[in-house]
Design an enzyme around this catalytic site. Structure first.
Site, short mmCIF file in Angstrom:
data_model
loop_
_atom_site.label_atom_id
_atom_site.label_comp_id
_atom_site.label_asym_id
_atom_site.label_seq_id
_atom_site.Cartn_x
_atom_site.Cartn_y
_atom_site.Cartn_z
N CYS A 113 0.82 -1.23 0.00
CA CYS A 113 0.00 0.00 0.00
C CYS A 113 0.85 1.27 0.00
CB CYS A 113 -0.95 -0.01 1.19
SG CYS A 113 -2.08 -1.40 1.15
N HIS A 250 -3.38 7.25 1.80
CA HIS A 250 -3.75 5.91 1.35
C HIS A 250 -5.12 5.60 1.93
CE1 HIS A 250 -4.01 1.74 0.61
NE2 HIS A 250 -3.81 1.38 1.86
N ASN A 280 -9.97 -0.34 -0.55
CA ASN A 280 -8.51 -0.26 -0.49
C ASN A 280 -7.93 -0.82 -1.79
OD1 ASN A 280 -5.79 -0.58 0.03
ND2 ASN A 280 -6.07 -1.45 2.08
#
Ligand code: UT7
Length: 323
Positions: A113, A250, A280
């Protein structure tokens, strides 16, 4: 002083949308639980046969168009991904073949990520070192292909997509009034390897594996590490959180975004949020959110944007940019 200026942004989301209600028909979950615990309402899912490189190429085409550039003029291609088309060669090879000039360097960056922040930092260092005058950094993922659809603790949280930026070398004064990347800050702590990982790989199981996560522990580390990474960027540039026009974090969990903003004393209205629509998307989430903010007119040229991410490894980091 050479600065890496973001000349253009672009993103791509697969057509198919999977809502929480549809997910609730597959696994023992509910729209209410997912929204309450994560803020996610829906996610995009790549079509059968649609690969990470396809998403990346579509996003880069838009970023190049918004920059008014041709891929053949770009000196460096970096793909941040956890879900490469193949174990090798790098997904960047396909991207470069489709859009770039033969012979320019291209490679993948794997920091899950945090991959986009890592890719941005690498590109910025190439540009500052004079090894490239321009670069494309794309975060592209088909995270849904790594999901165990029987694990309700993870399968409701991820989605697919890609976002890209075109960077170009420009002269700056070495001041925070310069346009471009002002600083990047990268970290990792491999002691937490097994808190968020895929339980497969070429050298262990000869498979890709599925995402495994100790959600609560990851959450706890995320809020602390992300606030620290933001603080580090502010201190390095001798600015305060009030100087930041937009936080582009993020997008893992709305509660993490709220918790980080609160810890920093940042007005929640200054946080770009896409987790509700995208879930996500790992390395793609920051450039997807950045593109959303630019395209809807919120993020304007000259404004200060702070990006931050945290992911498997653990890896985390931040990048301060004047648009
Ligand atoms: O991108 C990199 C970073 N990733 C992250 O930052 C993710 C970090 N973690 C999180 O976002 C949150 O921890 C989650 C959203 C994963 C989970 O939220 P939580 O508040 O920590 O919930 P929990 O894991 O403690 O689970 C609470 C309950 C459990 O039931 P019991 O044991 O209390 O009876 C779970 O079994 O919720 C249950 N549960 C679910 N229920 C309905 C877990 N997943 C689901 C689900 N639907 N999908």
């Amino acid at each position: 002083m050479i600065r890496s200026v973001i000349q253009g942004v672009g993103s791509y989301l697969p057509e198919k949308i999977l809502t929480n209600a549809e997910l609730a028909q597959k696994v023992d979950t509910s729209d209410e639980w997912i929204v309450d615990r994560s803020g996610i309402r829906e996610r995009h899912v790549a079509a059968e046969g649609e690969k990470t490189s396809d998403l990346a190429i579509a996003a880069i085409r838009k970023a190049l168009a918004s920059a008014g550039r041709d891929g053949k003029d770009i000196d460096l291609f970096i793909v941040a991904t956890t879900t490469p088309d193949h174990t090798f060669p790098a997904t960047a090879a396909r991207v470069q073949a489709a859009l770039g000039r033969p012979g320019v360097p291209s490679f993948d960056v794997q920091a899950v990520c945090s991959g986009f922040i890592y890719g941005l930092a690498v590109a910025d260092n190439f540009i500052k070192a004079g090894q490239a005058k321009s670069a494309v950094v794309v975060g592209a993922e088909v995270m849904t292909r790594l999901l165990d659809w029987t694990d309700r603790g993870t399968c409701v949280l991820f989605g697919d997509g890609a976002g890209a930026v075109v960077l170009s070398a420009e002269d700056g004064k070495g001041a925070t009034s310069d346009r471009g990347i002002l600083s990047t800050h990268l970290h990792s702590d491999g002691r937490h390897y097994d808190m968020l990982f895929a339980d497969g790989g070429p050298s262990s199981t000869q498979t890709s594996g599925h995402i495994r996560m100790k959600g609560k522990e990851v959450f706890r580390h995320a809020v602390v590490n992300l606030a620290d990474a933001v603080q580090e960027a502010l201190e390095a540039n001798k600015i305060s959180i009030n100087d930041v026009d937009w936080l582009v974090p993020h997008q893992a969990n709305k509660r993490i975004l709220d918790g980080t903003a609160q810890k920093l004393g940042l007005d929640p209205a200054k946080v770009i949020i896409t987790v509700d629509r995208h879930a996500n998307t790992s390395a793609a989430s920051i450039p997807l959110a950045l593109t959303a903010g630019v395209e809807d007119g919120r993020i304007k040229p000259g404004q200060m944007v702070l990006m931050e991410a945290m992911g498997g490894g653990f890896t985390w980091g931040s990048a301060l940019v004047r648009m």
